[in-house]
Design a protein around this motif. Structure first.
Motif, PDB file in Angstrom:
ATOM      1  N   UNK A 145       0.829  -1.206   0.000  1.00 47.49           N
ATOM      2  CA  UNK A 145       0.000   0.000   0.000  1.00 47.49           C
ATOM      3  C   UNK A 145       0.861   1.253   0.000  1.00 47.49           C
ATOM      4  N   UNK A 146       1.850   1.274   0.857  1.00 45.14           N
ATOM      5  CA  UNK A 146       2.744   2.430   0.950  1.00 45.14           C
ATOM      6  C   UNK A 146       3.438   2.703  -0.382  1.00 45.14           C
ATOM      7  N   UNK A 147       3.942   1.664  -1.026  1.00 48.57           N
ATOM      8  CA  UNK A 147       4.642   1.835  -2.300  1.00 48.57           C
ATOM      9  C   UNK A 147       3.698   2.274  -3.411  1.00 48.57           C
ATOM     10  N   UNK A 148       2.464   1.790  -3.400  1.00 50.05           N
ATOM     11  CA  UNK A 148       1.474   2.228  -4.397  1.00 50.05           C
ATOM     12  C   UNK A 148       1.169   3.705  -4.231  1.00 50.05           C
ATOM     13  N   UNK A 149       1.078   4.162  -3.003  1.00 53.31           N
ATOM     14  CA  UNK A 149       0.820   5.580  -2.755  1.00 53.31           C
ATOM     15  C   UNK A 149       1.997   6.437  -3.207  1.00 53.31           C
ATOM     16  N   UNK A 150       3.202   5.973  -2.959  1.00 48.91           N
ATOM     17  CA  UNK A 150       4.387   6.714  -3.401  1.00 48.91           C
ATOM     18  C   UNK A 150       4.431   6.760  -4.925  1.00 48.91           C
ATOM     19  N   UNK A 151       4.153   5.634  -5.568  1.00 55.34           N
ATOM     20  CA  UNK A 151       4.162   5.579  -7.031  1.00 55.34           C
ATOM     21  C   UNK A 151       3.132   6.544  -7.616  1.00 55.34           C
TER      22      UNK A 151
ATOM     23  N   UNK B   4      10.917   1.880 -10.936  1.00 48.78           N
ATOM     24  CA  UNK B   4      11.430   0.525 -10.822  1.00 48.78           C
ATOM     25  C   UNK B   4      10.915  -0.014  -9.496  1.00 48.78           C
ATOM     26  N   UNK B   5       9.997  -0.969  -9.585  1.00 46.14           N
ATOM     27  CA  UNK B   5       9.382  -1.503  -8.379  1.00 46.14           C
ATOM     28  C   UNK B   5       9.895  -2.911  -8.144  1.00 46.14           C
ATOM     29  N   UNK B   6      10.559  -3.093  -7.030  1.00 49.79           N
ATOM     30  CA  UNK B   6      11.107  -4.394  -6.665  1.00 49.79           C
ATOM     31  C   UNK B   6      10.115  -5.071  -5.723  1.00 49.79           C
ATOM     32  N   UNK B   7       9.400  -6.036  -6.245  1.00 49.58           N
ATOM     33  CA  UNK B   7       8.369  -6.726  -5.478  1.00 49.58           C
ATOM     34  C   UNK B   7       7.698  -7.745  -6.370  1.00 49.58           C
ATOM     35  N   UNK B   8       6.478  -8.089  -6.059  1.00 50.68           N
ATOM     36  CA  UNK B   8       5.737  -9.058  -6.865  1.00 50.68           C
ATOM     37  C   UNK B   8       5.004  -8.369  -8.011  1.00 50.68           C
ATOM     38  N   UNK B   9       4.573  -9.147  -8.977  1.00 54.73           N
ATOM     39  CA  UNK B   9       3.999  -8.623 -10.220  1.00 54.73           C
ATOM     40  C   UNK B   9       2.846  -7.650  -9.996  1.00 54.73           C
ATOM     41  N   UNK B  10       1.913  -7.997  -9.131  1.00 57.22           N
ATOM     42  CA  UNK B  10       0.743  -7.123  -8.957  1.00 57.22           C
ATOM     43  C   UNK B  10       1.145  -5.735  -8.448  1.00 57.22           C
ATOM     44  N   UNK B  11       2.250  -5.657  -7.722  1.00 54.51           N
ATOM     45  CA  UNK B  11       2.684  -4.347  -7.215  1.00 54.51           C
ATOM     46  C   UNK B  11       3.125  -3.451  -8.366  1.00 54.51           C
ATOM     47  N   UNK B  12       3.796  -4.031  -9.348  1.00 53.41           N
ATOM     48  CA  UNK B  12       4.190  -3.277 -10.535  1.00 53.41           C
ATOM     49  C   UNK B  12       2.974  -2.812 -11.327  1.00 53.41           C
ATOM     50  N   UNK B  13       2.007  -3.686 -11.449  1.00 54.12           N
ATOM     51  CA  UNK B  13       0.773  -3.321 -12.155  1.00 54.12           C
ATOM     52  C   UNK B  13       0.035  -2.214 -11.422  1.00 54.12           C
ATOM     53  N   UNK B  14       0.026  -2.263 -10.109  1.00 57.27           N
ATOM     54  CA  UNK B  14      -0.631  -1.216  -9.325  1.00 57.27           C
ATOM     55  C   UNK B  14       0.072   0.119  -9.515  1.00 57.27           C
ATOM     56  N   UNK B  15       1.399   0.093  -9.512  1.00 57.59           N
ATOM     57  CA  UNK B  15       2.169   1.331  -9.705  1.00 57.59           C
ATOM     58  C   UNK B  15       1.950   1.908 -11.093  1.00 57.59           C
ATOM     59  N   UNK B  16       1.831   1.024 -12.074  1.00 63.65           N
ATOM     60  CA  UNK B  16       1.619   1.460 -13.453  1.00 63.65           C
ATOM     61  C   UNK B  16       0.318   2.208 -13.574  1.00 63.65           C
TER      62      UNK B  16
END
Length: 69
Positions: free
Chosen positions: A42-48, A57-69
């Motif tokens: 959640x924190x990383x999505x808000x920052x993105x 560049x998001x280092x984590x699992x796939x869904x986290x990258x999709x959320x940031x996108x």
């Protein structure tokens, strides 16, 4: 490879590409050291969402990258 050399190269590339590195807290310590932000999903999505960087560049699992996108 020398650790300082590696981190200098990462910093240079981040500036050249106007990039930000986000890392989930379960990533390796070496990844977290390079990251601009470390946190949970959640924190990383808000920052993105609020970043002005051109590249995320998001280092984590796939869904986290999709959320940031």
């Amino acid at each position: 490879m020398d650790r300082n050399y590696f981190f200098e190269k990462v910093e240079k590339l981040k500036k050249e590409k106007n990039a930000v590195i986000l890392a989930h807290y379960y990533c390796l310590p070496e990844i977290q050291e390079c990251a601009d932000y470390v946190g949970d999903s959640l924190n990383l999505a808000q920052i993105a969402k609020n970043t002005t960087a051109d590249v995320i560049l998001l280092c984590g699992v796939h869904f986290m990258g999709e959320t940031a996108k």
